[in-house]
Design an enzyme around this catalytic site. Sequence first.
Site, mmCIF file in Angstrom:
data_model
loop_
_atom_site.group_PDB
_atom_site.id
_atom_site.type_symbol
_atom_site.label_atom_id
_atom_site.label_comp_id
_atom_site.label_asym_id
_atom_site.label_seq_id
_atom_site.Cartn_x
_atom_site.Cartn_y
_atom_site.Cartn_z
ATOM 1 N N LEU A 555 0.818 -1.212 0.000
ATOM 2 C CA LEU A 555 0.000 0.000 0.000
ATOM 3 C C LEU A 555 0.851 1.260 0.000
ATOM 4 O O LEU A 555 0.437 2.300 -0.488
ATOM 5 C CB LEU A 555 -0.906 0.036 1.233
ATOM 6 N N GLY A 556 2.028 1.179 0.583
ATOM 7 C CA GLY A 556 2.841 2.384 0.667
ATOM 8 C C GLY A 556 4.237 2.039 1.118
ATOM 9 O O GLY A 556 4.524 0.909 1.502
ATOM 10 N N GLY A 558 8.005 3.919 2.828
ATOM 11 C CA GLY A 558 8.721 5.080 3.328
ATOM 12 C C GLY A 558 10.174 4.738 3.458
ATOM 13 O O GLY A 558 10.611 3.667 3.031
ATOM 14 N N VAL A 563 4.069 -0.378 4.058
ATOM 15 C CA VAL A 563 2.738 -0.726 4.531
ATOM 16 C C VAL A 563 2.144 -1.722 3.548
ATOM 17 O O VAL A 563 2.115 -1.462 2.338
ATOM 18 C CB VAL A 563 1.835 0.525 4.628
ATOM 19 N N LYS A 594 1.994 -2.402 8.930
ATOM 20 C CA LYS A 594 3.117 -1.484 8.770
ATOM 21 C C LYS A 594 4.350 -2.175 9.311
ATOM 22 O O LYS A 594 4.356 -2.650 10.444
ATOM 23 C CB LYS A 594 2.799 -0.230 9.566
ATOM 24 N N ASP A 698 0.152 16.510 12.033
ATOM 25 C CA ASP A 698 0.052 16.384 10.569
ATOM 26 C C ASP A 698 -1.371 16.075 10.152
ATOM 27 O O ASP A 698 -1.607 15.193 9.335
ATOM 28 C CB ASP A 698 1.021 15.308 10.079
#
Length: 843
Positions: A555-556, A558, A563, A594, A698
């Site tokens: 999904l993601g 970094g 994730v 995550k 954030d």
Amino acid sequence: MLFFLLLVLQGNAHAQIDPAHCRYPLGMEDGRIKDDDITASSQWYETTGPQYARLNREEGDGAWCPAGLLQPSDVQFLQLDLRQLTFITVVGTQGRHAHGTGNEFARMYRLDYSRDGETWKSWKNRLGNKIMEANDNAYASVIKDLHPPIIARYLRLIPVTKLPTTVCMRMELYGCPWHDGLTGYSSPEGQVMAAPGYPISNLNDSTYDGYHERRKLFGGLGQLTDGVIGQDDFLLTRQYHVWPGYDYVGWRNESLGPGYVEMEFVFDRPRNFTSMKVHCNNMFSRGVKIFSEVSCAFKPRLVADWEPQQAVFRTVLDDRNPSARYVTVPLGRRAAKALRCRFWFADAWMMFSEISFQSADTVIPTLVPPLMTTSCPKLETAIPTQRMETTAASKDPAEDGSTSILIGCLVTIILLLVLIIFLILWCQYVCKVLEKAPRRILEEEMDPPYERVFLLDPQYQDPSVLRHKLPELSQSAESSGCGGGYAEPDVTQCTPHQCFQSSVPHYAETDIVNLQGVTGSNMYAVPALTVDSLTRKDISVAEFPRHRLIFREKLGEGQFGEVHLCEAEGLAEFLGEGAPLPERDGKPVLVAVKQLRADATNNARNDFLKEIKIMSRLNDPNIIQLLCVCVSSDPLCMVTEYMENGDLNMFLSQREIESTLTHANNIPSVSLSDLLHMSVQISSGMRYLASLNFVHRDLATRNCLLDRRLTIKIADFGMSRNLYSSDYYRIQGRAVLPIRWMAWESILLGKFTTASDVWAFGVTLWEIFTLCKEQPYSLLSDEQVIENTGEFFRNQGRQIFLSAPPLCPPSLFELMMRCWSRDIRDRPTFDRLHQALRPHASQ
Ligand SMILES: *[C@@H]1O[C@H](CO)[C@@H](O)[C@H](O)[C@H]1NC(C)=O
Ligand SMILES: *[C@@H]1O[C@H](CO)[C@@H](O)[C@H](O)[C@H]1NC(C)=O
Ligand SMILES: *[C@@H]1O[C@H](CO)[C@@H](O)[C@H](O)[C@H]1NC(C)=O
């Protein structure tokens, strides 16, 4: 040593054009573009001729002015010859000021460009508009980014007017040389991918500037050379307001027949090719893979046959990592003016987002070892002032020429090496200093090396202004007794310098180093928490057996983690009665996992555990729920609910406001009451955080997730995705700050409180009511946003506020404005916001 050199040079040779850094002034202001290369369709007088069209210069009568009144139907132009193919990313324009005597300027303009001086094309932005807004006074320069960039040698600036008027213009272009030398590529047209359950993605080359005939493109450049590389998931795009799949050009094997995609590449002059880099998608879960093999044929002249010997390259296919990547194809230092490459399918689809070529346009004698043949011309790019005129020498076969080149190369390489070693040492030193004195970074690094040269408001033309701004602020803050205006006890009676050293954690002090921590998210700040106090017993959620998490999709990603979407076998039974799981009617439970990379630093590890600890204490219907963890062994994982509808930003930006039109055409839509309901939910989640004294830091639509029933849960995955990188301001690539959502005191003083969360909530409301179609302050550059923050501090009425979204009821906009009060005490609390929003929602 040589190995090291090889690495460095490889890195150098692989450099692609990066639009974010290709923003050098091209020489109008400083005179590198000669008078002879500036022409015009007409001029009013000698003294307003084209040579006076230089930005920020006041020679002659102060600008170029075409003859007579400009009529709406007129095409008058200023033409520049840049003498080489150039990648142009930014245009700056200005009117005629002439030390206060002139008052002519153009409100709008458009651009035509040509690579060969014969075929002219009109520039269009990504949505197809040609006209750009320009000046509204005679003195300020207006800077416009070109999306897509232009690759050309000749450029025409064409003022546009709605009413007959006199116009005068000065200008500057920004960009860098186009070393690829590619002047056109041809390919089959991109196709449409439609699959049940997914948005339709049109994988066409939407910015192609050549011809389009019988399903083929030829004679132009487009998305494959615009410097924008696609993401791992091809449905996600880096631009706003475009369709899914925008960044890629893609083809389906079945529809093409031969099992390959054939592309031809034509260059400005014969070049000696080292390699070709193709940026490909590899989302194999959707039938997309990089190519399995490529074969390239070479042609020394345009009118010639393809040489029989081809360069063939087989790739290693990868069924494990779905990341998009660059594939480097060695081209064996063959010389050619045109290339024809066949890319063989490895799966049902193939998608490219960028192709670049590494070549030398000089013929270098065979005496020189191959390593250097690639390096020498590249040195030219690194140090433009020390251009090596190898062209003439190399055409001469004499020994002398080659020896001098060899010596030249060696000397330059040694110099470069010394420079690199110096840089590395310097870098290490600076990194240490940065860690020790983070405050100084904020002051010194806020102006990136050359962007500041032109991205500042012309009123603040002095490049040092940004650097001076903070000290200046400090003084005024000091004299007014820093923090006199706000309620928090921790900042009263201190200079900003002391404020920075106060115990409140903030970006400047703690997070510059570890803000990117874990997956880049470290947003719940708890002052009292120390790492030492973290032990397993602090984590109040259960350990889940790792082998029962089954990977489904990434999904993601970094810097320190990823994730994943996973199936969790038997999670419902594991958590027992009353577990906050969506009902799946017997289907497997989907969760977001995550995961910290195995090689993450200790800091990142601590942050990850810290985040787990904090999240495990949060329990609210509008906050993402931590379900379980895997921390008994590496890699560390946290398991949260999976939110099917993704983030609010994505969700809203793909929708229109409900109307009869959207109903009739089946366009996905939301109603005003949906938007209000969303706002209430966010305020409720934030009210909960505030009640625990948690500061989010954030809050933004990108960090609000939606489940199947459109319940909103506040989360923090935002920074782990590349998608929204433009929402964050980078300080030397170390810290990322969501400056467009941050309160002035967070940016200037590094102070984060619930009241600064309230500010961000105001911006989030604004996003919701613009349906996330626009970034906040989209017309301001990052530097201007920071400048504006100073205005918020000074509060002399010069600060720019976000304007009321058309959909937004006036009373709601008033509420937003209250969130952006300078004084913390004037901002509403989340309790008040919740109470104020609720009645709106139930209307
Ligand atoms: C590409 O696809 C989009 C979306 O379907 C469409 O609007 C656009 O006109 C197409 N552009 C070209 C050049 O085919
Ligand atoms: C692509 O299509 C060709 C011809 O239809 C076929 O022979 C080939 O096996 C296909 N390749 C893949 C990877 O599906
Ligand atoms: C290209 O460079 C290679 C390596 O230096 C050299 O051997 C070759 O002759 C060059 N090709 C041409 C056609 O100049």
